[in-house]
Write a protein that holds these residues in place. Structure first.
Motif, PDB file in Angstrom:
ATOM      1  N   GLY A  73       0.809  -1.210   0.000  1.00  0.00           N
ATOM      2  CA  GLY A  73       0.000   0.000   0.000  1.00  0.00           C
ATOM      3  C   GLY A  73       0.834   1.249   0.000  1.00  0.00           C
ATOM      4  N   VAL A  74       1.919   1.255   0.782  1.00  0.00           N
ATOM      5  CA  VAL A  74       2.810   2.411   0.829  1.00  0.00           C
ATOM      6  C   VAL A  74       3.499   2.608  -0.504  1.00  0.00           C
ATOM      7  N   THR A  75       3.953   1.488  -1.111  1.00  0.00           N
ATOM      8  CA  THR A  75       4.621   1.560  -2.414  1.00  0.00           C
ATOM      9  C   THR A  75       3.672   2.107  -3.471  1.00  0.00           C
ATOM     10  N   LEU A  76       2.417   1.650  -3.425  1.00  0.00           N
ATOM     11  CA  LEU A  76       1.429   2.118  -4.392  1.00  0.00           C
ATOM     12  C   LEU A  76       1.150   3.597  -4.196  1.00  0.00           C
ATOM     13  N   TYR A  77       1.097   4.030  -2.914  1.00  0.00           N
ATOM     14  CA  TYR A  77       0.810   5.435  -2.621  1.00  0.00           C
ATOM     15  C   TYR A  77       1.906   6.343  -3.156  1.00  0.00           C
ATOM     16  N   HIS A  78       3.155   5.886  -3.100  1.00  0.00           N
ATOM     17  CA  HIS A  78       4.282   6.697  -3.556  1.00  0.00           C
ATOM     18  C   HIS A  78       4.639   6.438  -5.028  1.00  0.00           C
ATOM     19  N   SER A  79       3.822   5.657  -5.721  1.00  0.00           N
ATOM     20  CA  SER A  79       4.101   5.332  -7.114  1.00  0.00           C
ATOM     21  C   SER A  79       3.966   6.572  -7.992  1.00  0.00           C
ATOM     22  N   ARG A  80       4.994   6.873  -8.782  1.00  0.00           N
ATOM     23  CA  ARG A  80       4.943   8.009  -9.698  1.00  0.00           C
ATOM     24  C   ARG A  80       3.893   7.781 -10.777  1.00  0.00           C
ATOM     25  N   LEU A  81       3.801   6.542 -11.256  1.00  0.00           N
ATOM     26  CA  LEU A  81       2.825   6.222 -12.301  1.00  0.00           C
ATOM     27  C   LEU A  81       1.407   6.481 -11.811  1.00  0.00           C
ATOM     28  N   LEU A  82       1.124   6.093 -10.558  1.00  0.00           N
ATOM     29  CA  LEU A  82      -0.214   6.307 -10.006  1.00  0.00           C
ATOM     30  C   LEU A  82      -0.511   7.795  -9.863  1.00  0.00           C
ATOM     31  N   LYS A  83       0.469   8.559  -9.393  1.00  0.00           N
ATOM     32  CA  LYS A  83       0.269  10.008  -9.233  1.00  0.00           C
ATOM     33  C   LYS A  83      -0.014  10.674 -10.576  1.00  0.00           C
ATOM     34  N   HIS A  84       0.742  10.285 -11.593  1.00  0.00           N
ATOM     35  CA  HIS A  84       0.538  10.869 -12.921  1.00  0.00           C
ATOM     36  C   HIS A  84      -0.831  10.481 -13.476  1.00  0.00           C
ATOM     37  N   ALA A  85      -1.221   9.225 -13.267  1.00  0.00           N
ATOM     38  CA  ALA A  85      -2.516   8.771 -13.767  1.00  0.00           C
ATOM     39  C   ALA A  85      -3.659   9.540 -13.090  1.00  0.00           C
ATOM     40  N   CYS A  86      -3.526   9.755 -11.781  1.00  0.00           N
ATOM     41  CA  CYS A  86      -4.554  10.511 -11.053  1.00  0.00           C
ATOM     42  C   CYS A  86      -4.610  11.957 -11.532  1.00  0.00           C
ATOM     43  N   PHE A  87      -3.454  12.565 -11.776  1.00  0.00           N
ATOM     44  CA  PHE A  87      -3.428  13.950 -12.247  1.00  0.00           C
ATOM     45  C   PHE A  87      -4.150  14.078 -13.589  1.00  0.00           C
ATOM     46  N   TRP A  88      -3.781  13.191 -14.529  1.00  0.00           N
ATOM     47  CA  TRP A  88      -4.370  13.317 -15.863  1.00  0.00           C
ATOM     48  C   TRP A  88      -5.850  12.947 -15.857  1.00  0.00           C
ATOM     49  N   LEU A  89      -6.274  12.078 -14.972  1.00  0.00           N
ATOM     50  CA  LEU A  89      -7.697  11.766 -14.862  1.00  0.00           C
ATOM     51  C   LEU A  89      -8.474  12.988 -14.365  1.00  0.00           C
ATOM     52  N   ILE A  90      -7.937  13.640 -13.327  1.00  0.00           N
ATOM     53  CA  ILE A  90      -8.577  14.855 -12.811  1.00  0.00           C
ATOM     54  C   ILE A  90      -8.575  15.949 -13.877  1.00  0.00           C
TER      55      ILE A  90
ATOM     56  N   SER B 232     -13.048  18.669 -19.365  1.00  0.00           N
ATOM     57  CA  SER B 232     -14.242  18.223 -20.104  1.00  0.00           C
ATOM     58  C   SER B 232     -15.476  18.959 -19.607  1.00  0.00           C
ATOM     59  N   LEU B 233     -15.542  19.180 -18.296  1.00  0.00           N
ATOM     60  CA  LEU B 233     -16.673  19.910 -17.730  1.00  0.00           C
ATOM     61  C   LEU B 233     -16.598  21.399 -18.052  1.00  0.00           C
ATOM     62  N   VAL B 234     -15.372  21.946 -18.030  1.00  0.00           N
ATOM     63  CA  VAL B 234     -15.199  23.376 -18.301  1.00  0.00           C
ATOM     64  C   VAL B 234     -15.603  23.726 -19.726  1.00  0.00           C
ATOM     65  N   TRP B 235     -15.190  22.893 -20.684  1.00  0.00           N
ATOM     66  CA  TRP B 235     -15.444  23.207 -22.095  1.00  0.00           C
ATOM     67  C   TRP B 235     -16.767  22.644 -22.613  1.00  0.00           C
ATOM     68  N   ALA B 236     -17.562  22.074 -21.738  1.00  0.00           N
ATOM     69  CA  ALA B 236     -18.849  21.504 -22.179  1.00  0.00           C
ATOM     70  C   ALA B 236     -19.801  22.615 -22.640  1.00  0.00           C
TER      71      ALA B 236
ATOM     72  N   LEU C 106     -14.009  15.183 -27.013  1.00  0.00           N
ATOM     73  CA  LEU C 106     -12.990  16.100 -27.525  1.00  0.00           C
ATOM     74  C   LEU C 106     -11.733  16.051 -26.651  1.00  0.00           C
ATOM     75  N   GLU C 107     -11.903  16.107 -25.331  1.00  0.00           N
ATOM     76  CA  GLU C 107     -10.744  16.041 -24.443  1.00  0.00           C
ATOM     77  C   GLU C 107     -10.033  14.701 -24.564  1.00  0.00           C
ATOM     78  N   PHE C 108     -10.807  13.648 -24.818  1.00  0.00           N
ATOM     79  CA  PHE C 108     -10.215  12.310 -24.945  1.00  0.00           C
ATOM     80  C   PHE C 108      -9.275  12.226 -26.142  1.00  0.00           C
ATOM     81  N   VAL C 109      -9.677  12.801 -27.276  1.00  0.00           N
ATOM     82  CA  VAL C 109      -8.849  12.710 -28.474  1.00  0.00           C
ATOM     83  C   VAL C 109      -7.669  13.695 -28.425  1.00  0.00           C
ATOM     84  N   LEU C 110      -7.809  14.786 -27.644  1.00  0.00           N
ATOM     85  CA  LEU C 110      -6.728  15.779 -27.571  1.00  0.00           C
ATOM     86  C   LEU C 110      -5.723  15.496 -26.448  1.00  0.00           C
ATOM     87  N   MET C 111      -6.126  14.719 -25.452  1.00  0.00           N
ATOM     88  CA  MET C 111      -5.272  14.468 -24.286  1.00  0.00           C
ATOM     89  C   MET C 111      -3.903  13.863 -24.621  1.00  0.00           C
ATOM     90  N   PRO C 112      -3.839  12.834 -25.485  1.00  0.00           N
ATOM     91  CA  PRO C 112      -2.512  12.230 -25.764  1.00  0.00           C
ATOM     92  C   PRO C 112      -1.492  13.245 -26.259  1.00  0.00           C
TER      93      PRO C 112
END
Length: 267
Positions: free
Chosen positions: A10-27, A33-37, A49-55
């Motif tokens: 659990g501690v390793t997962l909490y400090h995972s860089r990949l998890l932090k980046h995934a959470c940031f980009w999800l938020i 998506s809500l702002v530009w709706a 639109l955000e889905f196709v532009l995100m990458p």
């Protein structure tokens, strides 16, 4: 044991860089998506639109964070950095314009299927890309700044610790039924005489101890070298030497043939 393993995971997962980046980009994805709706199209179109532009935004942002900032900006290559930065956002803006047209505009009613280049639209896309690139680039710069401070502080603490160890290190020896504390850096040399050794700090500061020279050698740091079977010399106090002798303070001591000049140098 299983509980400890789960806790560690659990501690390793909490400090995972990949998890932090995934959470940031999800938020980021949900928020923008809500702002530009737009009410006339609904949330589905905005999220699409955000889905196709995100990458493209992710790629441009990581190019700034992990290539331009550490390789160019942190090495003070300002011209190369600025040229690469402007090239990055201009090219990314152009690709975003193309993606927006072919994967979004053509889905809207009344939009032309023919792509026409609009400088205003290109600039708008550059600004949109740049906002994300600048934000994450600034975060990377701040991160590198604090890493630099931590590295400098660690180096300073290490240097101070080594200096304190060098200055304040003492050894304790027993002489005349008393325990004497001798500052290591003050010891010029140690002379062995049978079952006794003499710690010489100056001509009038000598401490005679019942011990062997080998035992004395084991308690002293590597700055001391055994010139021959009867003397240990503090290399920090060597004032002169030749092929046959070494001078420490007012004492001239013979050196063994296997003692090279390099071995007399302070490490």
């Amino acid at each position: 044991m299983t509980g400890e393993t789960q806790s560690t995971s659990g501690v390793t997962l909490y400090h995972s860089r990949l998890l932090k980046h995934a959470c940031f980009w999800l938020i980021y994805y949900v928020l923008f998506s809500l702002v530009w709706a737009k009410s006339e199209y609904g949330y589905f179109v905005s999220f699409y639109l955000e889905f196709v532009l995100m990458p493209l935004r992710i790629l441009a942002s990581y190019c700034m964070m992990y290539v331009l900032v550490p390789a160019l900006l942190s090495n003070r290559k300002m011209v190369e950095f600025l040229v690469s930065y402007f090239t990055l956002i201009i090219v990314a803006g152009a690709f975003q314009l193309l993606i927006g047209h072919f994967f979004y505009a053509q889905l809207m009613d009344g939009q032309s299927e023919v792509f026409t280049l609009s400088i205003a639209s290109w600039v708008r896309n550059i600004v949109l890309i740049n906002s994300t690139v600048i934000l994450l680039g600034a975060v990377k710069v701040i991160q590198l700044y604090y890493q630099l401070i931590d590295t400098a502080q660690l180096a300073q603490r290490t240097a101070l610790g080594e200096e304190d160890e060098k200055i304040d290190r003492f050894i304790e020896v027993k002489s005349d039924r008393r325990i004497h504390r001798l500052r290591v850096e003050d010891i010029l040399y140690v002379e062995g005489m049978g079952n006794y050794v003499t710690y010489v700090r100056s001509e009038d500061r000598r401490t005679v101890v019942y011990s062997s020279l080998k035992s004395a050698e084991d308690t002293l740091p590597e700055s001391f070298i055994r010139l021959h079977r009867s003397y240990l010399v503090n290399r920090s106090h060597i004032s002169a030497y030749d092929k046959e002798t070494v001078t420490v303070g007012a004492k001239t001591i013979s050196r063994a043939k296997n003692i090279t000049d390099e071995m007399l140098v302070v490490q």
